[in-house]
Design a protein around this motif. Structure first.
Motif, PDB file in Angstrom:
ATOM      1  N   GLU A 163      31.432  49.047 -40.859  1.00 40.51           N
ATOM      2  CA  GLU A 163      30.934  47.824 -40.231  1.00 40.51           C
ATOM      3  C   GLU A 163      31.440  47.629 -38.805  1.00 40.51           C
ATOM      4  OE1 GLU A 163      34.713  46.511 -42.499  1.00 40.51           O
ATOM      5  OE2 GLU A 163      33.213  48.130 -42.509  1.00 40.51           O
ATOM      6  N   VAL A 164      32.359  48.461 -38.351  1.00 37.38           N
ATOM      7  CA  VAL A 164      32.857  48.382 -36.978  1.00 37.38           C
ATOM      8  C   VAL A 164      31.695  48.555 -36.000  1.00 37.38           C
ATOM      9  CG1 VAL A 164      34.127  49.760 -35.270  1.00 37.38           C
ATOM     10  CG2 VAL A 164      35.242  49.064 -37.387  1.00 37.38           C
ATOM     11  N   ASP A 165      31.661  47.738 -34.946  1.00 40.81           N
ATOM     12  CA  ASP A 165      30.567  47.856 -33.981  1.00 40.81           C
ATOM     13  C   ASP A 165      31.003  48.335 -32.602  1.00 40.81           C
ATOM     14  OD1 ASP A 165      31.861  45.543 -33.217  1.00 40.81           O
ATOM     15  OD2 ASP A 165      30.189  44.208 -33.660  1.00 40.81           O
ATOM     16  N   ALA A 166      32.294  48.547 -32.394  1.00 43.90           N
ATOM     17  CA  ALA A 166      32.792  49.125 -31.141  1.00 43.90           C
ATOM     18  C   ALA A 166      34.123  49.798 -31.425  1.00 43.90           C
ATOM     19  CB  ALA A 166      32.953  48.053 -30.064  1.00 43.90           C
ATOM     20  N   ILE A 167      34.358  50.921 -30.772  1.00 45.41           N
ATOM     21  CA  ILE A 167      35.637  51.631 -30.896  1.00 45.41           C
ATOM     22  C   ILE A 167      36.256  51.685 -29.507  1.00 45.41           C
ATOM     23  CG2 ILE A 167      36.817  53.738 -31.602  1.00 45.41           C
ATOM     24  CD1 ILE A 167      34.467  54.332 -33.453  1.00 45.41           C
ATOM     25  N   VAL A 168      37.493  51.210 -29.413  1.00 43.21           N
ATOM     26  CA  VAL A 168      38.159  51.023 -28.125  1.00 43.21           C
ATOM     27  C   VAL A 168      39.258  52.067 -27.976  1.00 43.21           C
ATOM     28  CG1 VAL A 168      39.347  49.376 -26.645  1.00 43.21           C
ATOM     29  CG2 VAL A 168      37.697  48.553 -28.347  1.00 43.21           C
ATOM     30  N   VAL A 169      39.208  52.845 -26.892  1.00 45.52           N
ATOM     31  CA  VAL A 169      40.192  53.901 -26.674  1.00 45.52           C
ATOM     32  C   VAL A 169      40.731  53.823 -25.250  1.00 45.52           C
ATOM     33  CG1 VAL A 169      39.146  55.455 -28.367  1.00 45.52           C
ATOM     34  CG2 VAL A 169      38.430  55.586 -25.974  1.00 45.52           C
ATOM     35  N   ALA A 170      42.003  54.157 -25.091  1.00 45.92           N
ATOM     36  CA  ALA A 170      42.553  54.367 -23.754  1.00 45.92           C
ATOM     37  C   ALA A 170      41.988  55.679 -23.214  1.00 45.92           C
ATOM     38  CB  ALA A 170      44.073  54.416 -23.810  1.00 45.92           C
ATOM     39  N   ALA A 178      35.231  60.909 -25.079  1.00 48.55           N
ATOM     40  CA  ALA A 178      34.055  61.723 -25.353  1.00 48.55           C
ATOM     41  C   ALA A 178      33.941  62.044 -26.835  1.00 48.55           C
ATOM     42  CB  ALA A 178      34.101  63.007 -24.527  1.00 48.55           C
ATOM     43  N   GLY A 179      35.049  62.415 -27.455  1.00 44.59           N
ATOM     44  CA  GLY A 179      35.025  62.704 -28.890  1.00 44.59           C
ATOM     45  C   GLY A 179      34.635  61.486 -29.699  1.00 44.59           C
ATOM     46  N   THR A 180      35.130  60.326 -29.289  1.00 50.38           N
ATOM     47  CA  THR A 180      34.787  59.080 -29.971  1.00 50.38           C
ATOM     48  C   THR A 180      33.301  58.785 -29.838  1.00 50.38           C
ATOM     49  OG1 THR A 180      37.005  58.184 -29.613  1.00 50.38           O
ATOM     50  CG2 THR A 180      35.247  56.602 -30.041  1.00 50.38           C
ATOM     51  N   SER A 181      32.751  58.979 -28.655  1.00 46.36           N
ATOM     52  CA  SER A 181      31.330  58.751 -28.435  1.00 46.36           C
ATOM     53  C   SER A 181      30.486  59.658 -29.329  1.00 46.36           C
ATOM     54  CB  SER A 181      30.985  58.983 -26.962  1.00 46.36           C
ATOM     55  OG  SER A 181      29.619  58.758 -26.712  1.00 46.36           O
ATOM     56  N   LEU A 182      30.902  60.920 -29.456  1.00 42.25           N
ATOM     57  CA  LEU A 182      30.165  61.858 -30.296  1.00 42.25           C
ATOM     58  C   LEU A 182      30.181  61.448 -31.766  1.00 42.25           C
ATOM     59  CD1 LEU A 182      31.383  65.229 -28.747  1.00 42.25           C
ATOM     60  CD2 LEU A 182      29.055  64.311 -28.630  1.00 42.25           C
ATOM     61  N   ALA A 183      31.286  60.854 -32.195  1.00 40.26           N
ATOM     62  CA  ALA A 183      31.455  60.513 -33.607  1.00 40.26           C
ATOM     63  C   ALA A 183      31.002  59.109 -33.948  1.00 40.26           C
ATOM     64  CB  ALA A 183      32.930  60.677 -33.996  1.00 40.26           C
ATOM     65  N   SER A 184      30.618  58.313 -32.953  1.00 38.90           N
ATOM     66  CA  SER A 184      30.454  56.874 -33.164  1.00 38.90           C
ATOM     67  C   SER A 184      29.143  56.466 -33.823  1.00 38.90           C
ATOM     68  CB  SER A 184      30.583  56.145 -31.826  1.00 38.90           C
ATOM     69  OG  SER A 184      29.489  56.469 -30.974  1.00 38.90           O
ATOM     70  N   GLY A 186      26.216  55.866 -32.648  1.00 36.20           N
ATOM     71  CA  GLY A 186      25.512  54.823 -31.919  1.00 36.20           C
ATOM     72  C   GLY A 186      26.323  53.609 -31.537  1.00 36.20           C
ATOM     73  N   ARG A 187      27.529  53.491 -32.028  1.00 33.94           N
ATOM     74  CA  ARG A 187      28.365  52.337 -31.696  1.00 33.94           C
ATOM     75  C   ARG A 187      28.917  52.482 -30.272  1.00 33.94           C
ATOM     76  NH1 ARG A 187      28.670  53.914 -36.733  1.00 33.94           N
ATOM     77  NH2 ARG A 187      28.729  52.437 -38.483  1.00 33.94           N
ATOM     78  N   VAL A 284      36.261  43.237 -24.389  1.00 38.00           N
ATOM     79  CA  VAL A 284      35.733  44.176 -25.381  1.00 38.00           C
ATOM     80  C   VAL A 284      34.510  43.573 -26.064  1.00 38.00           C
ATOM     81  CG1 VAL A 284      36.218  45.342 -27.562  1.00 38.00           C
ATOM     82  CG2 VAL A 284      37.964  45.281 -25.774  1.00 38.00           C
ATOM     83  N   PRO A 285      33.374  44.247 -26.018  1.00 38.64           N
ATOM     84  CA  PRO A 285      32.175  43.731 -26.688  1.00 38.64           C
ATOM     85  C   PRO A 285      32.249  43.954 -28.193  1.00 38.64           C
ATOM     86  CG  PRO A 285      31.708  45.874 -25.744  1.00 38.64           C
ATOM     87  CD  PRO A 285      33.108  45.509 -25.305  1.00 38.64           C
ATOM     88  N   GLY A 286      31.389  43.266 -28.920  1.00 38.45           N
ATOM     89  CA  GLY A 286      31.305  43.468 -30.354  1.00 38.45           C
ATOM     90  C   GLY A 286      32.005  42.386 -31.147  1.00 38.45           C
ATOM     91  N   ARG A 287      31.537  42.185 -32.373  1.00 35.42           N
ATOM     92  CA  ARG A 287      32.137  41.180 -33.248  1.00 35.42           C
ATOM     93  C   ARG A 287      33.314  41.727 -34.032  1.00 35.42           C
ATOM     94  NH1 ARG A 287      26.839  39.436 -36.420  1.00 35.42           N
ATOM     95  NH2 ARG A 287      26.591  41.697 -36.260  1.00 35.42           N
ATOM     96  N   LEU A 288      33.313  43.051 -34.317  1.00 36.49           N
ATOM     97  CA  LEU A 288      34.413  43.653 -35.065  1.00 36.49           C
ATOM     98  C   LEU A 288      34.760  45.006 -34.455  1.00 36.49           C
ATOM     99  CD1 LEU A 288      36.373  43.375 -37.423  1.00 36.49           C
ATOM    100  CD2 LEU A 288      34.703  44.582 -38.843  1.00 36.49           C
ATOM    101  N   PRO A 289      35.579  45.019 -33.415  1.00 29.69           N
ATOM    102  CA  PRO A 289      35.967  46.283 -32.791  1.00 29.69           C
ATOM    103  C   PRO A 289      37.169  46.906 -33.503  1.00 29.69           C
ATOM    104  CG  PRO A 289      36.900  44.468 -31.555  1.00 29.69           C
ATOM    105  CD  PRO A 289      36.096  43.857 -32.678  1.00 29.69           C
ATOM    106  N   CYS A 290      37.298  48.211 -33.322  1.00 32.69           N
ATOM    107  CA  CYS A 290      38.498  48.919 -33.768  1.00 32.69           C
ATOM    108  C   CYS A 290      39.215  49.447 -32.540  1.00 32.69           C
ATOM    109  CB  CYS A 290      38.145  50.077 -34.692  1.00 32.69           C
ATOM    110  SG  CYS A 290      39.596  51.036 -35.211  1.00 32.69           S
ATOM    111  N   LEU A 291      40.489  49.110 -32.412  1.00 31.46           N
ATOM    112  CA  LEU A 291      41.312  49.562 -31.301  1.00 31.46           C
ATOM    113  C   LEU A 291      42.162  50.737 -31.764  1.00 31.46           C
ATOM    114  CD1 LEU A 291      40.438  46.674 -30.545  1.00 31.46           C
ATOM    115  CD2 LEU A 291      42.722  46.305 -29.606  1.00 31.46           C
TER     116      LEU A 291
END
Length: 304
Positions: A163-170, A178-184, A186-187, A284-291
């Motif tokens: 249900e996460v809608d955004a993943i936040v990375v340093a 880039a790896g996060t984008s590939l695995a996301s 569409g998020r 950070v956009p999204g209602r439920l992000p993961c940091l």
């Protein structure tokens, strides 16, 4: 130029599984707002870098020696993976690398070479030294197998919390982003960088990799002077998932680091607190992000 794919990230997740920890995912709220924290600072070697290093060393023929350059965390990841796979490692670090990271690299048995004042200088020396049969040069972020390995963090997040809608990375050189984008799937991938350490942000704004100056409390982990070609190729297209670049100040990063300690007793290095700083600032956009709390390789004490 070869770019990794979502399938490469899924394959990496299977490949590295015996060698990395599946780090915890903490569901919580701060100031009445829900969020998830991926506790990747509890990873073996103290950061997510073990994932990319392990996947890269498992790819192809096993090298007789691996040579790399690092501001600290990648070197620890390579040294840890090298021990597990029985491969001698040489790690070049700049003279500015934090003593705690350098000490841990040497404790793992890697040959450590101090060279230059910046990561870029150490990286150039490592590339020059990586010659001869059986020697593998392993870039910290500009390699498809490394990027795919870093994306396994997001694979774990989404398996446990779809249900996460955004993943936040340093972001530094862009490998984790880039790896996060590939695995996301569409998020949105939110990349967070210090205001004075912004290789990803400025490259995306310019439409091409550009050189940036480095001056930040998080520079040892995020101090790339230029985004990698492979990460830029993944992040700039936007074909797989949206990317939202965000900048935060050093004071905000340190305040966020200390709050992670005060509120949760989570001890992380400054780079790992960058995403939390952006979230606290409402960036950070999204209602439920993961940091993703990406690393803990530092010796520090929060302010009293």
């Amino acid at each position: 130029m070869e770019l990794p794919s979502p399938a490469d990230v899924r394959a990496a997740a299977e490949a590295v599984r015996p060698y990395v920890r599946r780090t915890p995912l903490l569901r919580t709220e701060v100031d009445g707002r829900p969020l998830l924290l991926k506790l990747e600072h509890l990873q073996r070697s103290g950061s997510f870098k073990l994932r990319g290093a392990t996947n890269a060393l498992l790819a192809g023929d096993r090298p007789s020696t691996v040579v790399t350059a690092s501001g600290g965390n990648h070197g620890l990841g390579v040294a840890t993976a090298a021990v597990a796979l029985g491969v001698p490692a040489t790690v070049f670090v700049p003279t500015s690398a934090p003593a705690g990271k350098v000490r841990r690299i040497e404790a793992l048995g890697a040959t450590l070479v101090r060279h230059g004042e910046t990561y870029a200088e150490a990286a150039a020396a490592a590339l020059e030294a990586a010659s001869g049969p059986g020697v593998r040069h392993l870039h910290a972020y500009d390699a498809p197998a490394v990027v795919a390995g870093q994306g396994t963090v997001a694979v774990e997040v989404l398996a446990e919390a779809p249900e996460v809608d955004a993943i936040v990375v340093a972001a530094g050189g862009g490998g984790l982003a880039a790896g996060t984008s590939l695995a996301s799937d569409g998020r949105t991938t939110v990349t967070v960088e210090p205001e004075r350490c912004r290789a990803v942000h400025d490259a995306l704004a310019a439409g091409e990799p550009v050189d940036v100056a480095i001056d930040s409390v998080a520079a040892s982990a995020l101090g790339a002077t230029r985004i990698g070609r492979v990460p830029f190729g993944v992040l700039s297209t936007g074909r797989l998932a949206p990317v939202a670049p965000v900048l935060v100040g050093d004071a905000e990063i340190l305040a966020a680091r200390d709050r992670l300690w005060e509120d949760f007793r989570l001890a992380v290095e400054p780079a790992a607190a960058a995403g939390f700083a952006a979230w606290l600032a409402g960036l950070v956009p999204g209602r439920l992000p993961c940091l993703v709390l990406c690393g803990a390789n530092t010796d520090w004490a929060p302010q009293p």
